[in-house]
Design a protein around this motif. Structure first.
Motif, PDB file in Angstrom:
ATOM      1  N   GLU A   1       2.166  -1.544 -11.323  1.00  0.00           N
ATOM      2  CA  GLU A   1       3.531  -1.056 -11.120  1.00  0.00           C
ATOM      3  C   GLU A   1       4.021  -1.301  -9.693  1.00  0.00           C
ATOM      4  OE1 GLU A   1       6.170   3.055 -11.744  1.00  0.00           O
ATOM      5  OE2 GLU A   1       4.074   2.954 -12.431  1.00  0.00           O
ATOM      6  N   ALA A   2       3.109  -1.256  -8.739  1.00  0.00           N
ATOM      7  CA  ALA A   2       3.476  -1.516  -7.345  1.00  0.00           C
ATOM      8  C   ALA A   2       3.705  -2.998  -7.082  1.00  0.00           C
ATOM      9  CB  ALA A   2       2.385  -0.990  -6.414  1.00  0.00           C
ATOM     10  N   LYS A   3       3.444  -3.828  -8.079  1.00  0.00           N
ATOM     11  CA  LYS A   3       3.720  -5.265  -8.028  1.00  0.00           C
ATOM     12  C   LYS A   3       2.883  -6.009  -6.980  1.00  0.00           C
ATOM     13  CE  LYS A   3       8.431  -4.652  -9.791  1.00  0.00           C
ATOM     14  NZ  LYS A   3       7.965  -4.792 -11.185  1.00  0.00           N
ATOM     15  N   PHE A   4       1.616  -5.592  -6.844  1.00  0.00           N
ATOM     16  CA  PHE A   4       0.701  -6.384  -6.039  1.00  0.00           C
ATOM     17  C   PHE A   4       0.612  -7.785  -6.634  1.00  0.00           C
ATOM     18  CE2 PHE A   4      -0.642  -2.461  -4.172  1.00  0.00           C
ATOM     19  CZ  PHE A   4      -1.339  -2.789  -3.007  1.00  0.00           C
ATOM     20  N   PRO A   5       0.494  -8.815  -5.822  1.00  0.00           N
ATOM     21  CA  PRO A   5       0.335 -10.161  -6.374  1.00  0.00           C
ATOM     22  C   PRO A   5      -0.899 -10.255  -7.267  1.00  0.00           C
ATOM     23  CG  PRO A   5       0.835 -10.259  -4.026  1.00  0.00           C
ATOM     24  CD  PRO A   5       0.589  -8.816  -4.351  1.00  0.00           C
ATOM     25  N   ALA A   6      -0.806 -11.119  -8.270  1.00  0.00           N
ATOM     26  CA  ALA A   6      -1.914 -11.278  -9.221  1.00  0.00           C
ATOM     27  C   ALA A   6      -3.193 -11.676  -8.501  1.00  0.00           C
ATOM     28  CB  ALA A   6      -1.548 -12.330 -10.261  1.00  0.00           C
ATOM     29  N   GLY A   7      -4.291 -11.029  -8.873  1.00  0.00           N
ATOM     30  CA  GLY A   7      -5.600 -11.373  -8.356  1.00  0.00           C
ATOM     31  C   GLY A   7      -6.028 -10.637  -7.104  1.00  0.00           C
ATOM     32  N   VAL A   8      -5.125  -9.919  -6.465  1.00  0.00           N
ATOM     33  CA  VAL A   8      -5.481  -9.223  -5.226  1.00  0.00           C
ATOM     34  C   VAL A   8      -6.436  -8.071  -5.514  1.00  0.00           C
ATOM     35  CG1 VAL A   8      -4.596  -7.843  -3.300  1.00  0.00           C
ATOM     36  CG2 VAL A   8      -3.392  -9.908  -4.015  1.00  0.00           C
TER      37      VAL A   8
ATOM     38  N   LEU B   1       0.827  -1.211   0.000  1.00  0.00           N
ATOM     39  CA  LEU B   1       0.000   0.000   0.000  1.00  0.00           C
ATOM     40  C   LEU B   1       0.859   1.258   0.000  1.00  0.00           C
ATOM     41  CD1 LEU B   1      -2.784  -1.202   2.419  1.00  0.00           C
ATOM     42  CD2 LEU B   1      -3.146  -0.443   0.067  1.00  0.00           C
ATOM     43  N   TYR B   2       1.960   1.238   0.747  1.00  0.00           N
ATOM     44  CA  TYR B   2       2.867   2.401   0.720  1.00  0.00           C
ATOM     45  C   TYR B   2       3.445   2.596  -0.683  1.00  0.00           C
ATOM     46  CZ  TYR B   2       2.993   3.158   5.802  1.00  0.00           C
ATOM     47  OH  TYR B   2       2.678   3.469   7.106  1.00  0.00           O
ATOM     48  N   ALA B   3       3.763   1.491  -1.351  1.00  0.00           N
ATOM     49  CA  ALA B   3       4.282   1.599  -2.715  1.00  0.00           C
ATOM     50  C   ALA B   3       3.239   2.219  -3.638  1.00  0.00           C
ATOM     51  CB  ALA B   3       4.698   0.223  -3.225  1.00  0.00           C
ATOM     52  N   LEU B   4       1.991   1.766  -3.504  1.00  0.00           N
ATOM     53  CA  LEU B   4       0.919   2.344  -4.312  1.00  0.00           C
ATOM     54  C   LEU B   4       0.735   3.818  -3.989  1.00  0.00           C
ATOM     55  CD1 LEU B   4      -1.449   1.982  -6.293  1.00  0.00           C
ATOM     56  CD2 LEU B   4      -2.866   1.269  -4.359  1.00  0.00           C
ATOM     57  N   ASN B   5       0.811   4.155  -2.724  1.00  0.00           N
ATOM     58  CA  ASN B   5       0.631   5.544  -2.322  1.00  0.00           C
ATOM     59  C   ASN B   5       1.679   6.458  -2.953  1.00  0.00           C
ATOM     60  OD1 ASN B   5      -1.287   6.934  -0.683  1.00  0.00           O
ATOM     61  ND2 ASN B   5       0.364   7.513   0.683  1.00  0.00           N
TER      62      ASN B   5
END
Length: 482
Positions: free
Chosen positions: A194-201, A72-76
């Motif tokens: 881009e933040a590389k959340f795991p697929a499907g989250v 979430l910090y990466a997305l932020n």
């Protein structure tokens, strides 16, 4: 991803063409310009997205709170980096002035940050048991797949408001943005990638309510539905969710009373009344929908209010000098105008506005004039039905008792405003005003750490803050013995 101005859906970290092969047009309400085409999803796309979210759930839920916070910090950080592009997208697809779109992006950043900061504050309890050495644990665990439905008036913030706490708590999510304003959500999906959340989250399926929203709510594998929208739509969602007894959290319509007492700072109250009514062309669920002014200051307030509304500049939402942009669509403009005409037929007077703006730049979009109605009485339809547009009905009240009675004479209970310096009245308000969120001596604008929720037909549950975050977990009771 997107090809030119054509956007596919974001499912399982891939940009997927719709099963139907069809696309919807997205238009700029200020210019009529076609901005893009987005996938017209259907039940097959919903099934695919929910399956991806379900497959991703176990591994995501097992991640530590700190690990989820890091995503979430990466997305932020990415939203912060792209804030100008996101604000421009909101303005283009929704029509709100760019300065207000920047505020919306800032609010989205705050929502994501709050969720990241509080992943480790979803705490359980330990209670002494009745057996020797027994402990009773009350754990808090995620629900599973969340279905989210966002409204068109805050296209980025409402998507962030649902995604951030859901995934912070260990859930996975499928989001349906509104078909009028899907582009900000799709650009957020690019940042999720881009933040590389795991697929499907995190998955985003675009399309209309019947084809995407209905199957998302009815799907047997969505465990909680969170929706922002109209009260009629919320009632349908609640009924559909009943088949599987899934939880629903509904943030629905509002009819906020704006109460001004005779001891109020009139200049401050006028400024707040105008801001809380005409921001985003009045398309805010917490907007000042009916203004009640003490008879002792009514004339002075009305004169200043009229002057302030007359100074509002309506036009190109990209112009820094613009105070108010267009309505989001022609259908929404017509709905507002019909309400004004009905009020006039019931005896209200149009002091300002009361019509669609035409000529020049206005011919390209759907602009409605900032409107002030006087001679309004409590029995008129416009006092009880949500306007969701730039129309301010002004009413006179005798005293605080009269104001409270009229304010509570309403089937909604989301937000309210009170301007007074009388501590006794403020304390009475906390007991007697039947609204979940009250702004005292200030204008509109909830904060990420607060709790945004309504009473009566304004919805169930709530959003934001620790209480909102805890909605995305459920309790599990464990009787622990060696």
């Amino acid at each position: 991803m997107s090809t030119g101005t054509t956007w596919n859906q974001f499912i399982n970290n891939a940009w997927v063409k719709p099963a139907s092969g069809s696309y919807l047009s997205v238009e700029n309400p200020a210019t009529g310009e076609k901005l893009a085409e987005v996938a017209k999803g259907d039940v097959k796309d919903v099934d695919r997205a929910v399956a991806a979210a379900k497959a991703a759930f176990a591994a995501w839920a097992r991640k530590t709170a700190s690990e989820r916070a890091d995503y979430l910090y990466a997305l932020n950080r990415l939203v912060e980096r792209d804030k100008e592009e996101l604000a421009a997208t909101i303005t283009a697809e929704m029509g709100k002035p760019l300065k207000e779109a920047r505020v919306e992006v800032g609010f989205a950043i705050g929502l994501i940050r709050f969720a990241a900061e509080n992943t480790r504050r979803l705490q359980g309890e330990i209670i002494p048991g009745e057996m020797v050495d027994e402990k009773i644990l009350i754990d808090r665990v995620p629900h599973g797949v969340i279905g989210g439905i966002a409204a068109w008036n805050f296209p980025l913030a409402l998507t962030a408001r649902k995604i951030a706490p859901a995934v912070a708590a260990g859930n996975t999510i499928v989001i349906k943005p509104h078909e009028l304003t899907p582009l900000a959500s799709l650009k957020l999906a690019k940042l999720v990638e881009e933040a590389k959340f795991p697929a499907g989250v995190i998955n985003i399926v675009t399309g209309d309510g019947p084809d995407v929203g209905v199957p998302l709510v009815a799907h047997k594998d969505t465990k909680l539905i969170t929706m922002t929208g109209s009260t009629p739509a919320g009632k349908k969602i609640m009924a559909a969710a009943a088949e599987h007894l899934k939880e629903v959290r509904l943030e629905l319509g509002g009819k906020a009373p704006f109460i001004v007492m005779d001891d109020a700072d009139i200049d401050q109250a006028v400024e707040a009344a105008v801001s809380a009514r005409f921001s985003n062309s009045g398309q805010v669920c917490t907007c000042n929908e009916r203004t009640y002014v003490h008879e002792g200051v009514y004339d002075a307030f009305a004169a200043k209010l009229r002057d302030r509304i007359a100074k509002l500049k309506v036009g190109d939402p990209t112009d820094p000098a613009t105070d108010m942009g267009p309505k989001v669509s022609l259908a929404e403009l017509k709905k507002v105008h019909e309400m004004v005409e009905k009020a006039v037929s019931q005896g209200a007077r149009v002091e300002l506005g009361g019509k669609r703006l035409e000529g020049g730049v206005y011919d390209k979009g759907v602009f409605y004039a900032p409107t002030l109605l006087t001679g309004v009485t409590q029995d008129m339809d416009i006092v009880h039905n949500e306007i969701f547009g730039p129309v301010l009905p002004l009413l006179r009240v005798k005293d605080f008792d009269d104001a409270l009675e009229k304010a509570n004479d309403c089937r909604y209970g989301l937000s309210a405003y009170l301007f007074t310096k009388d501590l006794g009245n403020i304390l009475r308000m906390t007991r007697e005003l039947e609204f979940g969120e009250v702004y005292v001596n200030r204008g509109a604008g909830e904060e990420p750490q607060g709790f945004h929720h309504g009473y009566k037909e304004s919805g169930l549950g709530g959003e934001d803050g620790q209480h909102g975050l805890e909605a995305y977990v459920q309790t599990k009771t464990i009787y622990l013995n060696a």
